[in-house]
Write a protein that holds these residues in place. Structure first.
Motif, mmCIF file in Angstrom:
data_model
loop_
_atom_site.group_PDB
_atom_site.id
_atom_site.type_symbol
_atom_site.label_atom_id
_atom_site.label_comp_id
_atom_site.label_asym_id
_atom_site.label_seq_id
_atom_site.Cartn_x
_atom_site.Cartn_y
_atom_site.Cartn_z
ATOM 1 N N ASN A 17 1.729 -1.391 5.846
ATOM 2 C CA ASN A 17 1.751 -2.399 6.906
ATOM 3 C C ASN A 17 0.360 -2.854 7.354
ATOM 4 O O ASN A 17 0.147 -3.192 8.510
ATOM 5 C CB ASN A 17 2.518 -1.856 8.110
ATOM 6 C CG ASN A 17 1.877 -0.610 8.694
ATOM 7 O OD1 ASN A 17 0.870 -0.128 8.193
ATOM 8 N ND2 ASN A 17 2.471 -0.097 9.746
ATOM 9 N N LYS A 18 -0.582 -2.850 6.402
ATOM 10 C CA LYS A 18 -1.957 -3.223 6.742
ATOM 11 C C LYS A 18 -2.475 -4.291 5.776
ATOM 12 O O LYS A 18 -1.892 -4.537 4.735
ATOM 13 C CB LYS A 18 -2.848 -1.987 6.657
ATOM 14 C CG LYS A 18 -2.452 -0.929 7.678
ATOM 15 C CD LYS A 18 -3.334 0.288 7.560
ATOM 16 C CE LYS A 18 -3.021 1.332 8.599
ATOM 17 N NZ LYS A 18 -1.634 1.718 8.727
ATOM 18 N N GLN A 19 -3.593 -4.886 6.141
ATOM 19 C CA GLN A 19 -4.157 -5.962 5.327
ATOM 20 C C GLN A 19 -4.504 -5.494 3.914
ATOM 21 O O GLN A 19 -4.368 -6.250 2.960
ATOM 22 C CB GLN A 19 -5.397 -6.537 6.010
ATOM 23 C CG GLN A 19 -5.918 -7.773 5.300
ATOM 24 C CD GLN A 19 -6.816 -8.598 6.185
ATOM 25 O OE1 GLN A 19 -6.978 -8.327 7.354
ATOM 26 N NE2 GLN A 19 -7.392 -9.633 5.604
ATOM 27 N N ASP A 20 -4.927 -4.235 3.766
ATOM 28 C CA ASP A 20 -5.287 -3.755 2.433
ATOM 29 C C ASP A 20 -4.125 -3.054 1.729
ATOM 30 O O ASP A 20 -4.297 -2.471 0.660
ATOM 31 C CB ASP A 20 -6.502 -2.826 2.506
ATOM 32 C CG ASP A 20 -6.245 -1.581 3.345
ATOM 33 O OD1 ASP A 20 -5.227 -1.539 4.065
ATOM 34 O OD2 ASP A 20 -7.064 -0.648 3.279
ATOM 35 N N ASP A 21 -2.933 -3.145 2.317
ATOM 36 C CA ASP A 21 -1.735 -2.519 1.740
ATOM 37 C C ASP A 21 -0.510 -3.117 2.433
ATOM 38 O O ASP A 21 -0.034 -2.578 3.429
ATOM 39 C CB ASP A 21 -1.809 -1.001 1.957
ATOM 40 C CG ASP A 21 -0.660 -0.262 1.291
ATOM 41 O OD1 ASP A 21 -0.007 -0.835 0.397
ATOM 42 O OD2 ASP A 21 -0.414 0.900 1.682
ATOM 43 N N CYS A 22 -0.028 -4.234 1.928
ATOM 44 C CA CYS A 22 0.990 -5.025 2.620
ATOM 45 C C CYS A 22 2.244 -5.225 1.764
ATOM 46 O O CYS A 22 2.213 -5.955 0.776
ATOM 47 C CB CYS A 22 0.386 -6.385 2.985
ATOM 48 S SG CYS A 22 1.501 -7.457 3.899
ATOM 49 N N TRP A 23 3.323 -4.540 2.158
ATOM 50 C CA TRP A 23 4.606 -4.688 1.471
ATOM 51 C C TRP A 23 5.604 -5.357 2.406
ATOM 52 O O TRP A 23 5.545 -5.184 3.630
ATOM 53 C CB TRP A 23 5.164 -3.329 1.064
ATOM 54 C CG TRP A 23 4.458 -2.649 -0.059
ATOM 55 C CD1 TRP A 23 3.242 -2.955 -0.601
ATOM 56 C CD2 TRP A 23 4.940 -1.508 -0.778
ATOM 57 N NE1 TRP A 23 2.941 -2.087 -1.606
ATOM 58 C CE2 TRP A 23 3.956 -1.179 -1.739
ATOM 59 C CE3 TRP A 23 6.079 -0.733 -0.695
ATOM 60 C CZ2 TRP A 23 4.106 -0.113 -2.622
ATOM 61 C CZ3 TRP A 23 6.230 0.328 -1.573
ATOM 62 C CH2 TRP A 23 5.260 0.635 -2.524
ATOM 63 N N LEU A 24 6.532 -6.089 1.814
ATOM 64 C CA LEU A 24 7.612 -6.754 2.557
ATOM 65 C C LEU A 24 8.931 -6.529 1.834
ATOM 66 O O LEU A 24 8.958 -6.377 0.617
ATOM 67 C CB LEU A 24 7.384 -8.272 2.610
ATOM 68 C CG LEU A 24 6.048 -8.811 3.078
ATOM 69 C CD1 LEU A 24 6.010 -10.319 2.865
ATOM 70 C CD2 LEU A 24 5.824 -8.469 4.531
ATOM 71 N N VAL A 25 10.019 -6.582 2.595
ATOM 72 C CA VAL A 25 11.356 -6.606 2.008
ATOM 73 C C VAL A 25 11.878 -8.021 2.187
ATOM 74 O O VAL A 25 11.881 -8.555 3.298
ATOM 75 C CB VAL A 25 12.295 -5.595 2.701
ATOM 76 C CG1 VAL A 25 13.722 -5.754 2.177
ATOM 77 C CG2 VAL A 25 11.800 -4.174 2.506
ATOM 78 N N ILE A 26 12.271 -8.634 1.087
ATOM 79 C CA ILE A 26 12.854 -9.979 1.130
ATOM 80 C C ILE A 26 14.049 -9.983 0.190
ATOM 81 O O ILE A 26 13.974 -9.480 -0.923
ATOM 82 C CB ILE A 26 11.838 -11.062 0.714
ATOM 83 C CG1 ILE A 26 10.669 -11.081 1.701
ATOM 84 C CG2 ILE A 26 12.510 -12.433 0.633
ATOM 85 C CD1 ILE A 26 9.553 -12.017 1.329
ATOM 86 N N GLY A 27 15.138 -10.551 0.660
ATOM 87 C CA GLY A 27 16.352 -10.646 -0.131
ATOM 88 C C GLY A 27 17.550 -10.156 0.667
ATOM 89 O O GLY A 27 17.411 -9.388 1.619
ATOM 90 N N ASP A 55 2.184 -10.136 10.077
ATOM 91 C CA ASP A 55 3.084 -9.950 11.231
ATOM 92 C C ASP A 55 4.361 -9.217 10.844
ATOM 93 O O ASP A 55 4.995 -8.590 11.697
ATOM 94 C CB ASP A 55 3.455 -11.300 11.857
ATOM 95 C CG ASP A 55 2.325 -11.882 12.687
ATOM 96 O OD1 ASP A 55 1.351 -11.146 12.999
ATOM 97 O OD2 ASP A 55 2.400 -13.079 13.024
ATOM 98 N N VAL A 56 4.773 -9.311 9.586
ATOM 99 C CA VAL A 56 6.006 -8.657 9.131
ATOM 100 C C VAL A 56 5.729 -7.601 8.061
ATOM 101 O O VAL A 56 6.644 -7.148 7.374
ATOM 102 C CB VAL A 56 7.045 -9.687 8.633
ATOM 103 C CG1 VAL A 56 7.587 -10.513 9.796
ATOM 104 C CG2 VAL A 56 6.458 -10.597 7.560
ATOM 105 N N ALA A 57 4.472 -7.195 7.945
ATOM 106 C CA ALA A 57 4.088 -6.184 6.956
ATOM 107 C C ALA A 57 4.829 -4.880 7.217
ATOM 108 O O ALA A 57 4.959 -4.440 8.354
ATOM 109 C CB ALA A 57 2.585 -5.944 7.010
#
Length: 132
Positions: A17-27, A55-57
């Motif tokens: 959840n950070k700028q250098d490590d940003c994952w999201l769930v989409i679907g 903001d959604v990381a």
């Protein structure tokens, strides 16, 4: 879902959840199920800016992604960042069901307001007609 795809828990996604490590769930069920994306290297290239993604990381960003109405090109770009699929354990299924129910109730509440407003306008119009 192919068995060869890596299954990732929401707990694991939340750690990224950070700028250098940003994952999201989409679907969602309509788009082939929830998938996990590592968008870290895409932050600077995102047309809406990195902040929107940050903001959604580490979260389920599907509703935000779909509300924007992303193009086919955006969806194709997203596919380049696929890490795996969200593991849907019993707790996650329950959480998603509750979120869907809340969203449906929220949407229905807005519709009820429209019906009430239309009814009030009809009554006002009828009243004015009888006064003329």
């Amino acid at each position: 879902m192919m068995s060869s795809e890596r299954q990732i828990t929401m707990e694991e996604v939340a750690k990224h959840n950070k700028q250098d490590d940003c994952w999201l769930v989409i679907g969602n069920d309509k788009t082939g199920g929830p998938k996990v994306y590592d968008v870290t290297k895409y932050l600077d290239d995102h047309p809406g800016g990195a902040e929107v993604l940050l903001d959604v990381a580490g979260q389920d960003a599907d509703e935000f992604f779909e509300d924007i109405g992303h193009s086919k090109d955006a969806r194709d770009e997203l596919a380049n960042h696929l890490v795996g699929v969200l593991k849907l354990d019993e707790a996650e299924i329950q959480r998603r069901a509750e979120a869907a129910k809340a969203a449906a109730e929220k949407g229905a509440g807005g519709m009820n307001l429209v019906v009430v407003l239309v009814a009030i306008l009809a009554i006002v119009a009828a009243y004015y007609k009888t006064q003329m």
